[in-house]
Design an enzyme around this catalytic site. Sequence first.
Site, PDB file in Angstrom:
ATOM      1  N   GLY A  45       0.833  -1.190   0.000  1.00  0.00           N
ATOM      2  CA  GLY A  45       0.000   0.000   0.000  1.00  0.00           C
ATOM      3  C   GLY A  45       0.873   1.247   0.000  1.00  0.00           C
ATOM      4  CB  CYS A  46       0.303   4.696  -1.198  1.00  0.00           C
ATOM      5  SG  CYS A  46      -1.265   5.124  -0.439  1.00  0.00           S
ATOM      6  CG  HIS A  47      -0.855   5.924   3.768  1.00  0.00           C
ATOM      7  ND1 HIS A  47      -0.600   7.267   3.945  1.00  0.00           N
ATOM      8  CD2 HIS A  47      -2.100   5.853   3.213  1.00  0.00           C
ATOM      9  CE1 HIS A  47      -1.632   7.979   3.525  1.00  0.00           C
ATOM     10  NE2 HIS A  47      -2.549   7.148   3.076  1.00  0.00           N
ATOM     11  CG  PHE A  61       6.698   7.374  -1.919  1.00  0.00           C
ATOM     12  CD1 PHE A  61       5.595   6.604  -2.255  1.00  0.00           C
ATOM     13  CD2 PHE A  61       6.941   7.614  -0.576  1.00  0.00           C
ATOM     14  CE1 PHE A  61       4.754   6.092  -1.285  1.00  0.00           C
ATOM     15  CE2 PHE A  61       6.106   7.098   0.417  1.00  0.00           C
ATOM     16  CZ  PHE A  61       5.013   6.337   0.057  1.00  0.00           C
TER      17      PHE A  61
END
Length: 315
Positions: A115-117, A286
């Site tokens: 996941g991004c986080h 990012f």
Amino acid sequence: MKTKIFIDGSEGTTGLRIFERFEGRDDIELLTISKELRKDTNERKRIINQSEITFLCLPDAAAKESVSLIENPDVCIIDTSTAHRTEPGWAYGFPELSSAHRTAISTGKRIAVPGCHATGFIALAYPLISGGLLSADYPISAFSITGYSGGGKKMIEEYKDSNRNSQLSSPREYALSQQHKHLKEMKTISGLSREPLFSPILADYYSGMVVSIPVYTEFLKGCKSPLDLRQYFMEYYKGQKFLQVVSNPEEILYGGMLAGNTLSGWDGLKIYVTGNQDRILLSAQFDNLGKGASGAAIQCLNIILGCEETKGLSL
């Protein structure tokens, strides 16, 4: 020989970005499904089993259903949903963490994209725990700021609406109940004994994010200054094309601040180590749609195919 690839869920934000990254590639053959049959189980089953690699860009329940449709043992799945990130038998798609992670991706048939986080958090926390610099039971906390694209089509439309609610013009903290879908992988993959305290903030820009972890130096073993810890991270991620540890953060920060949107459109991740002798701040910067989603999925694909890891990506 071209690799047959299917994107199940190609109409979503992540699916569309994966599709875009295939433009100009001559080593793959994209299998497509007609719009009217996108939710037809039998048609999806047929194409998934015809493919060599299928990307799942779906909600969790639909991703699990797609996996259940597989009859061809040679089909490789790269899942961008939350559904399988901590499931046994699934490789976690973050090759920079260790040689074991990279090997699991290159040899596996079931790959779960982070996941991004979680990507930002784990990039910082995993080296601390695995290297013994921080105890697994440390009450770790983290916060993040992110663009609205991670919320999907509905949220993107909401932010772009000229008649939108005025609150959308302000950064908004969410997951106030301390329940977030990335917490499980943040804890499990990092090797923590408890879920971190986590406060994400959604802001009025399209893409990009910064995830930060503050630590007291008195709890760190071996590294007692920002310079010590920076050197540790530089050695840990040495030679990694997608991760860069910024050697002189004070010289490149705009006005002494770290912006969430700076790396929008880029598929790598930068790590900043700042602070002082008492308290250190670790930050990962990012693009939530790049290393935080579709970019990471394509990186995993390239590793599986044995081609240049950066192929089709922006670095």
